[in-house]
Scaffold this active site. Structure first.
Site, PDB file in Angstrom:
ATOM      1  N   GLU A 172      -1.820  -7.804 -12.513  1.00  0.00           N
ATOM      2  CA  GLU A 172      -2.118  -9.230 -12.474  1.00  0.00           C
ATOM      3  C   GLU A 172      -3.617  -9.420 -12.587  1.00  0.00           C
ATOM      4  OE1 GLU A 172      -0.570 -13.075 -10.073  1.00  0.00           O
ATOM      5  OE2 GLU A 172      -1.169 -11.383  -8.834  1.00  0.00           O
ATOM      6  N   ASP A 176       0.662  -5.223  -8.337  1.00  0.00           N
ATOM      7  CA  ASP A 176       0.097  -6.409  -7.691  1.00  0.00           C
ATOM      8  C   ASP A 176      -0.938  -5.872  -6.703  1.00  0.00           C
ATOM      9  OD1 ASP A 176      -0.414  -8.995  -6.847  1.00  0.00           O
ATOM     10  OD2 ASP A 176       1.250  -9.021  -5.427  1.00  0.00           O
ATOM     11  N   ASP A 199       4.677  -8.709  -2.472  1.00  0.00           N
ATOM     12  CA  ASP A 199       3.804  -7.995  -3.412  1.00  0.00           C
ATOM     13  C   ASP A 199       4.604  -7.054  -4.309  1.00  0.00           C
ATOM     14  OD1 ASP A 199       0.924  -8.490  -1.869  1.00  0.00           O
ATOM     15  OD2 ASP A 199       2.629  -8.238  -0.526  1.00  0.00           O
TER      16      ASP A 199
END
Length: 187
Positions: free
Chosen positions: A74, A14, A147
């Site tokens: 992501e 992330d 995160d």
């Protein structure tokens, strides 16, 4: 004796320039287990090039230590704050460069794809994704910061989807994800 299922190591990322979450899982057959997770953090008052260098150096160390077979990140989505989006994109680029340096294939997923893979619902709330991530990996507590949980969810998404060409990071948004297959041009 039968066939032994292949074991693959997946690192989920992330990306962010303040916090880059990472989560490393192992998949054998249909079973997944958590190997490690954490966050690469950079202090706010640090010059931006130094923040990127910190992310770069720590990501290189993590990849060298765990030697994952795949990286899942992501996909960037539109931010209201353009400065945040650009900084996040740069941090994401640094991470992807380190994967390339280590010959690790990179796959990307939208937030909706990640939510769907983890919870079964593409519009699940963040807390639902976190609870399912914790449950699927058999963790005793929720990883912090968020995160890190997100990075583990991204790795789970890859574990469920596998190395599909349509999710391969192939040059941003011009290729496979949105109708154009790189295979058409390159073989």
């Amino acid at each position: 004796m039968g066939n032994t299922p292949e074991t693959v190591k997946i690192i989920g990322i992330d990306p962010g320039y303040a916090i880059t979450g990472y989560g490393i899982i192992e998949k054998t057959g249909n079973r997944i287990r958590c190997i490690d997770y954490g966050a690469i953090t950079t202090p706010a008052k640090t010059p931006f090039p130094d923040r990127l260098l910190t992310i770069n150096d720590k990501m290189r160390f993590i990849l060298d230590m765990y030697k994952p077979d795949y990286m899942a990140v992501e996909e960037l989505f539109l931010y209201k704050n353009t400065t945040t989006a650009i900084g996040t994109a740069q941090a994401r680029g640094v991470v992807i460069v380190e994967a390339a340096r280590a010959n690790i294939p990179v796959y990307e997923y939208t937030p909706g794809e990640i939510k769907l893979a983890v919870t079964g619902y593409g519009k699940a709330q963040k807390q639902q994704v976190a609870m399912m991530t914790k449950s699927l990996l058999g963790l005793k507590e929720m990883p912090k910061p968020d995160d890190v949980t997100d990075a583990l969810a991204i790795a789970i998404c890859f574990a469920h989807a596998g190395p599909k060409f349509s999710n391969q990071s192939v040059s941003g948004y011009q290729y496979g994800r949105y109708g154009y297959s790189r295979r058409n041009e390159f073989g």
